[in-house]
Design an enzyme around this catalytic site. Structure first.
Site, PDB file in Angstrom:
ATOM      1  N   CYS A 158       0.832  -1.211   0.000  1.00 16.05           N
ATOM      2  CA  CYS A 158       0.000   0.000   0.000  1.00 16.05           C
ATOM      3  C   CYS A 158       0.869   1.265   0.000  1.00 16.05           C
ATOM      4  O   CYS A 158       1.619   1.472  -0.945  1.00 16.05           O
ATOM      5  CB  CYS A 158      -0.986  -0.028   1.163  1.00 16.05           C
ATOM      6  SG  CYS A 158      -2.368   1.131   0.943  1.00 16.05           S
TER       7      CYS A 158
ATOM      8  N   HIS B  94      -4.355  -4.817   0.024  1.00 14.58           N
ATOM      9  CA  HIS B  94      -4.055  -5.414   1.329  1.00 14.58           C
ATOM     10  C   HIS B  94      -4.509  -6.866   1.350  1.00 14.58           C
ATOM     11  O   HIS B  94      -5.481  -7.221   2.015  1.00 14.58           O
ATOM     12  CB  HIS B  94      -4.768  -4.638   2.442  1.00 14.58           C
ATOM     13  CG  HIS B  94      -4.142  -3.330   2.762  1.00 14.58           C
ATOM     14  ND1 HIS B  94      -3.008  -3.201   3.539  1.00 14.58           N
ATOM     15  CD2 HIS B  94      -4.507  -2.063   2.412  1.00 14.58           C
ATOM     16  CE1 HIS B  94      -2.698  -1.919   3.661  1.00 14.58           C
ATOM     17  NE2 HIS B  94      -3.580  -1.212   2.987  1.00 14.58           N
TER      18      HIS B  94
ATOM     19  N   GLU C 277      -3.289  -9.103   2.965  1.00 12.52           N
ATOM     20  CA  GLU C 277      -3.097  -9.627   4.320  1.00 12.52           C
ATOM     21  C   GLU C 277      -4.244  -9.293   5.261  1.00 12.52           C
ATOM     22  O   GLU C 277      -4.304  -9.816   6.385  1.00 12.52           O
ATOM     23  CB  GLU C 277      -1.780  -9.088   4.902  1.00 12.52           C
ATOM     24  CG  GLU C 277      -1.824  -7.674   5.483  1.00 12.52           C
ATOM     25  CD  GLU C 277      -1.847  -6.564   4.436  1.00 12.52           C
ATOM     26  OE1 GLU C 277      -1.893  -5.384   4.837  1.00 12.52           O
ATOM     27  OE2 GLU C 277      -1.805  -6.870   3.228  1.00 12.52           O
TER      28      GLU C 277
END
Length: 308
Positions: A142, A235, A237
Site C-alpha cells: 500500500c 491489502h 493480508e
C-alpha cells in the site's frame, strides 16, 4: 513448519487459537534448521493487528520462518505502548549489520502528505538503502509500495477523487510469473487508500512489470523482473473484519464515508461480510517465500550480491 515469533508476542495467542503452528525463539534455537529470516517494518498505528495479520500469512507455508519486527526510531507511536515497542521491536540502527532473506514494509496512514514531509522519511530512506544490500527480496504494501516506487523509480502518487475502499476484482496479467502460480485468472483483494500510482507511469519504467490489475482499483501487484522488489497496492493480508473496523470507526466519529464496495453482502453494512480473498492471500505470500526467498537466497546471506 512453524513460524518463529518473539517470545510472548500478543499475536501468538490468536494464531494458536486458529491452530497455526508457531514456536518461540527459545525453542527454535534448539533445532538444527536455518529458518528464513524475514524483517517486518511495521509503519501501521495498529501494530498488534498488523503483526497478527502478517504472521498468519507467513505461517501458512511449509517453510520455517523467523520474524523480526522493526519500527521507526524517529517517530513517536501513539497507539501502542512503549513497553510493547521495547519488548518486540528494533530500529534500523539495531539491525543495520544483519542480513535478511526477505523484508515486508507495510502501509501507513500518511498518504495525504508529501513524502518528504513525513517525519520519518529520512529514516525510511535509510531502510530502502539497507534493503538493497542486506535483504534478498522485499515486499512493499500500500503506502509502503507507493513510497518505495517514488524513492527507487521516481514514480509519484496521485490523489483519488474518492477513497478506494472495498474488495475489488483483479485479473492476472502474467500467469507464468512465479508469484502468480496457482492464482485463478480473476481474484479479489481489499483496498483502502486515497492515492494511486498510474499504470502509464509504471509501464514507462523498464524495470517494472504489472502482474495483476483491476479495472476499478488499477495496478495491484507489480514486480521487478528478478523478484527482488515486489509492490502490492492493496491489502491481501487483511483480516475478514478489517475494512468493517475502518468503516464503523469512521461512522462512529461522524465522518462521511462510503460503504466499502463488494464487501458486505448487497453492500449492506448490516449484512454478512463476503470473505473471498483469503486463499489468494495465502498463495501470494507462500509463492513469495518459496520462489523469491527460499529458492533464491544463499545459505550464507551475507554472500549474496546486490544486483537490483
Amino acid at each position: 513448519m512453524p513460524l518463529i515469533i518473539p517470545n510472548e508476542l500478543p499475536a501468538a495467542e490468536a494464531l494458536q487459537s486458529e491452530n497455526i503452528f508457531t514456536i518461540n525463539r527459545r525453542r527454535a534455537e534448539t533445532q538444527d534448521i536455518r529458518p528464513l529470516k524475514i524483517v517486518i517494518v511495521n509503519l501501521m498505528p495498529t501494530k498488534i493487528a498488523t503483526e497478527t495479520q502478517l504472521a498468519r500469512v507467513l505461517a501458512n507455508t511449509p517453510i520455517q520462518v523467523e520474524m523480526t519486527l522493526v519500527t521507526m526510531g524517529s517517530h513517536e507511536s501513539r497507539n501502542i505502548s512503549q513497553e510493547h515497542l521495547e519488548s518486540f521491536y528494533k530500529t534500523i540502527d539495531e539491525i543495520k549489520d544483519d542480513y535478511f532473506d526477505g523484508m515486508i514494509l507495510t502501509g501507513a496512514p500518511v498518504e495525504l502528505m508529501p513524502y518528504e514531509q513525513v517525519d520519518y522519511w529520512k529514516e525510511l530512506c535509510e531502510i530502502f538503502e539497507f534493503a538493497k544490500t542486506h535483504v534478498y527480496s522485499s515486499m512493499f504494501i500500500c503506502w509502503g509500495a507507493q513510497a518505495s516506487l517514488y524513492y527507487h523509480y521516481g514514480i509519484d502518487k496521485h490523489m483519488l477523487k474518492q477513497k478506494m475502499f472495498g474488495v475489488f476484482e483483479h485479473k492476472v496479467l502474467r500467469p507464468h510469473n512465479p508469484l502468480m502460480r496457482g492464482f485463478d485468472e480473476f481474484f479479489y483483494a481489499p483496498h483502502s487508500r486515497h492515492t494511486e500510482v498510474l499504470r502509464e507511469d509504471i509501464e514507462k519504467c523498464n524495470a517494472l512489470r504489472i502482474l495483476a490489475d483491476s479495472r476499478e482499483a488499477g495496478p495491484h501487484i507489480i514486480s521487478t523482473e528478478n523478484g527482488r522488489q515486489i509492490f502490492v497496492m492493496g491489502h491481501q493480508e487483511y483480516d475478514k473484519g478489517t475494512l468493517a473496523g475502518e468503516y464503523f470507526r469512521d461512522v462512529n466519529k461522524g465522518m462521511k464515508i462510503d460503504v466499502p464496495k463488494n464487501y458486505f453482502r448487497n453492500d449492506d453494512p448490516e449484512d454478512e461480510i463476503l470473505f473471498r480473498w483469503r486463499s489468494h492471500a495465502s498463495l501470494l505470500f507462500s509463492n513469495w517465500l518459496n520462489y523469491y526467498v527460499y529458492q533464491a537466497t544463499p545459505y550464507q546471506l551475507e554472500n549474496f550480491v546486490a544486483d537490483k
